[in-house]
Design a protein around this motif. Structure first.
Motif, PDB file in Angstrom:
ATOM      1  N   GLY A  20      38.201  37.636  38.155  1.00 23.64           N
ATOM      2  CA  GLY A  20      37.729  38.060  39.458  1.00 23.64           C
ATOM      3  C   GLY A  20      37.764  39.552  39.652  1.00 23.64           C
ATOM      4  O   GLY A  20      37.942  40.331  38.714  1.00 23.64           O
ATOM      5  N   LEU A  21      37.629  39.929  40.922  1.00 28.85           N
ATOM      6  CA  LEU A  21      37.563  41.325  41.315  1.00 28.85           C
ATOM      7  C   LEU A  21      38.567  41.558  42.438  1.00 28.85           C
ATOM      8  O   LEU A  21      38.548  40.846  43.446  1.00 28.85           O
ATOM      9  N   ASP A  22      39.429  42.558  42.279  1.00 34.51           N
ATOM     10  CA  ASP A  22      40.423  42.926  43.285  1.00 34.51           C
ATOM     11  C   ASP A  22      39.935  44.191  43.977  1.00 34.51           C
ATOM     12  O   ASP A  22      39.809  45.237  43.350  1.00 34.51           O
ATOM     13  N   SER A  23      39.653  44.087  45.278  1.00 34.35           N
ATOM     14  CA  SER A  23      39.159  45.248  46.021  1.00 34.35           C
ATOM     15  C   SER A  23      40.188  45.762  47.018  1.00 34.35           C
ATOM     16  O   SER A  23      39.847  46.305  48.053  1.00 34.35           O
ATOM     17  N   GLY A  24      41.467  45.569  46.709  1.00 31.36           N
ATOM     18  CA  GLY A  24      42.531  46.056  47.594  1.00 31.36           C
ATOM     19  C   GLY A  24      43.100  44.926  48.427  1.00 31.36           C
ATOM     20  O   GLY A  24      43.843  44.098  47.928  1.00 31.36           O
ATOM     21  N   LEU A  25      42.722  44.891  49.697  1.00 31.62           N
ATOM     22  CA  LEU A  25      43.231  43.853  50.596  1.00 31.62           C
ATOM     23  C   LEU A  25      42.683  42.472  50.239  1.00 31.62           C
ATOM     24  O   LEU A  25      43.361  41.470  50.399  1.00 31.62           O
ATOM     25  N   PHE A  26      41.449  42.416  49.737  1.00 36.91           N
ATOM     26  CA  PHE A  26      40.832  41.135  49.392  1.00 36.91           C
ATOM     27  C   PHE A  26      40.571  41.043  47.894  1.00 36.91           C
ATOM     28  O   PHE A  26      40.328  42.041  47.231  1.00 36.91           O
ATOM     29  N   ARG A  27      40.632  39.809  47.403  1.00 33.75           N
ATOM     30  CA  ARG A  27      40.426  39.524  45.989  1.00 33.75           C
ATOM     31  C   ARG A  27      39.565  38.273  45.906  1.00 33.75           C
ATOM     32  O   ARG A  27      39.795  37.308  46.627  1.00 33.75           O
ATOM     33  N   ASN A  28      38.550  38.273  45.039  1.00 35.38           N
ATOM     34  CA  ASN A  28      37.776  37.043  44.830  1.00 35.38           C
ATOM     35  C   ASN A  28      37.746  36.723  43.340  1.00 35.38           C
ATOM     36  O   ASN A  28      37.934  37.593  42.505  1.00 35.38           O
ATOM     37  N   GLU A  29      37.533  35.431  43.049  1.00 38.56           N
ATOM     38  CA  GLU A  29      37.589  34.994  41.654  1.00 38.56           C
ATOM     39  C   GLU A  29      36.767  33.743  41.451  1.00 38.56           C
ATOM     40  O   GLU A  29      36.457  33.021  42.398  1.00 38.56           O
ATOM     41  N   LEU A  30      36.460  33.489  40.205  1.00 36.53           N
ATOM     42  CA  LEU A  30      35.846  32.250  39.750  1.00 36.53           C
ATOM     43  C   LEU A  30      36.897  31.550  38.898  1.00 36.53           C
ATOM     44  O   LEU A  30      37.420  32.136  37.948  1.00 36.53           O
ATOM     45  N   THR A  63      35.082  28.855  43.496  1.00 34.62           N
ATOM     46  CA  THR A  63      35.042  30.259  43.858  1.00 34.62           C
ATOM     47  C   THR A  63      36.063  30.448  44.978  1.00 34.62           C
ATOM     48  O   THR A  63      36.068  29.692  45.955  1.00 34.62           O
ATOM     49  N   ASN A  64      36.968  31.403  44.799  1.00 33.21           N
ATOM     50  CA  ASN A  64      38.085  31.613  45.717  1.00 33.21           C
ATOM     51  C   ASN A  64      38.067  33.022  46.292  1.00 33.21           C
ATOM     52  O   ASN A  64      37.596  33.956  45.642  1.00 33.21           O
ATOM     53  N   ILE A  65      38.642  33.163  47.478  1.00 35.31           N
ATOM     54  CA  ILE A  65      38.870  34.476  48.075  1.00 35.31           C
ATOM     55  C   ILE A  65      40.296  34.494  48.625  1.00 35.31           C
ATOM     56  O   ILE A  65      40.778  33.490  49.144  1.00 35.31           O
ATOM     57  N   TYR A  66      40.963  35.639  48.443  1.00 34.23           N
ATOM     58  CA  TYR A  66      42.358  35.797  48.871  1.00 34.23           C
ATOM     59  C   TYR A  66      42.515  37.062  49.689  1.00 34.23           C
ATOM     60  O   TYR A  66      41.810  38.046  49.472  1.00 34.23           O
ATOM     61  N   GLU A  76      54.271  40.997  46.788  1.00 36.46           N
ATOM     62  CA  GLU A  76      53.009  40.874  47.500  1.00 36.46           C
ATOM     63  C   GLU A  76      52.846  39.423  47.944  1.00 36.46           C
ATOM     64  O   GLU A  76      53.097  38.500  47.165  1.00 36.46           O
ATOM     65  N   LEU A  77      52.454  39.203  49.187  1.00 39.44           N
ATOM     66  CA  LEU A  77      52.109  37.869  49.676  1.00 39.44           C
ATOM     67  C   LEU A  77      50.613  37.688  49.532  1.00 39.44           C
ATOM     68  O   LEU A  77      49.844  38.635  49.713  1.00 39.44           O
ATOM     69  N   PHE A  78      50.178  36.474  49.203  1.00 41.07           N
ATOM     70  CA  PHE A  78      48.748  36.194  49.140  1.00 41.07           C
ATOM     71  C   PHE A  78      48.454  34.843  49.772  1.00 41.07           C
ATOM     72  O   PHE A  78      49.294  33.940  49.772  1.00 41.07           O
ATOM     73  N   ALA A  79      47.261  34.736  50.339  1.00 41.55           N
ATOM     74  CA  ALA A  79      46.801  33.479  50.926  1.00 41.55           C
ATOM     75  C   ALA A  79      45.286  33.446  50.789  1.00 41.55           C
ATOM     76  O   ALA A  79      44.625  34.492  50.868  1.00 41.55           O
ATOM     77  N   GLY A  80      44.751  32.264  50.576  1.00 39.47           N
ATOM     78  CA  GLY A  80      43.313  32.159  50.435  1.00 39.47           C
ATOM     79  C   GLY A  80      42.859  30.734  50.238  1.00 39.47           C
ATOM     80  O   GLY A  80      43.629  29.791  50.393  1.00 39.47           O
TER      81      GLY A  80
END
Length: 163
Positions: A20-30, A63-66, A76-80
């Motif tokens: 995926g791609l980490d753009s700071g506050l948000f991250r998306n992935e396959l 496809t996910n977004i966090y 770091e906390l994450f949710a998505g």
């Protein structure tokens, strides 16, 4: 009057891989996932001691977004969540009044998941993660029967590599 069956499935193992791609506050992935399940077939209506066994392994593409929330000391906390498709590959063998009939078929459906957890930075490009995952699927139609109420709860431990 029909005959109702319940297939009690237990996930033995699950393997997840994502890019995926980490753009700071948000991250998306396959994400590609394989789950190995084994189960017991129970006849519930009319009630009977009839049983069988089998497996319904599945492969899902999501496809996910966090959202990532940085914390002090490298945590770091994450949710998505995510949506995607799933393929169930099933086989079962009946016993008792079911005879020794075998079933071997595949079915497809829509899947979704929610995830939350914590990550700890081991190095600049490597984090260890621990989290909770709720995964569910729509009804899967195999022609002669359907799988419904498909869901799983899991605790995941993994590594996140950034480059």
């Amino acid at each position: 009057a029909g005959t109702d069956f319940e297939f009690d499935l237990d996930t033995n193992t699950a393997f997840y891989g994502a890019i995926g791609l980490d753009s700071g506050l948000f991250r998306n992935e396959l994400e590609l996932t394989f789950r190995d399940t084994e189960g017991v077939l129970l006849r519930t209506a009319p009630p009977s001691a009839d049983a069988g066994s089998g497996s319904f392994d599945n492969i899902s593409l999501m496809t996910n977004i966090y959202a990532d929330l940085p914390l002090p000391a490298g945590f770091e906390l994450f949710a998505g969540g995510g949506i995607g498709v799933v393929m169930f590959d099933g086989d079962a063998t009946g016993t008792g009044s079911l005879g020794t009939a075998d079933f071997d078929d595949a079915g497809y459906g829509f899947a979704y998941q929610l995830k939350a957890g914590v990550a700890y930075e081991l190095t600049r490009n490597l984090q260890i993660t621990a989290g909770y995952r709720y995964w569910a699927s729509t009804e899967i139609d195999f022609g002669d029967f359907e799988l419904d109420d498909l869901e799983s709860h899991a605790v995941d431990i993994g590594l996140r590599i950034s480059f």
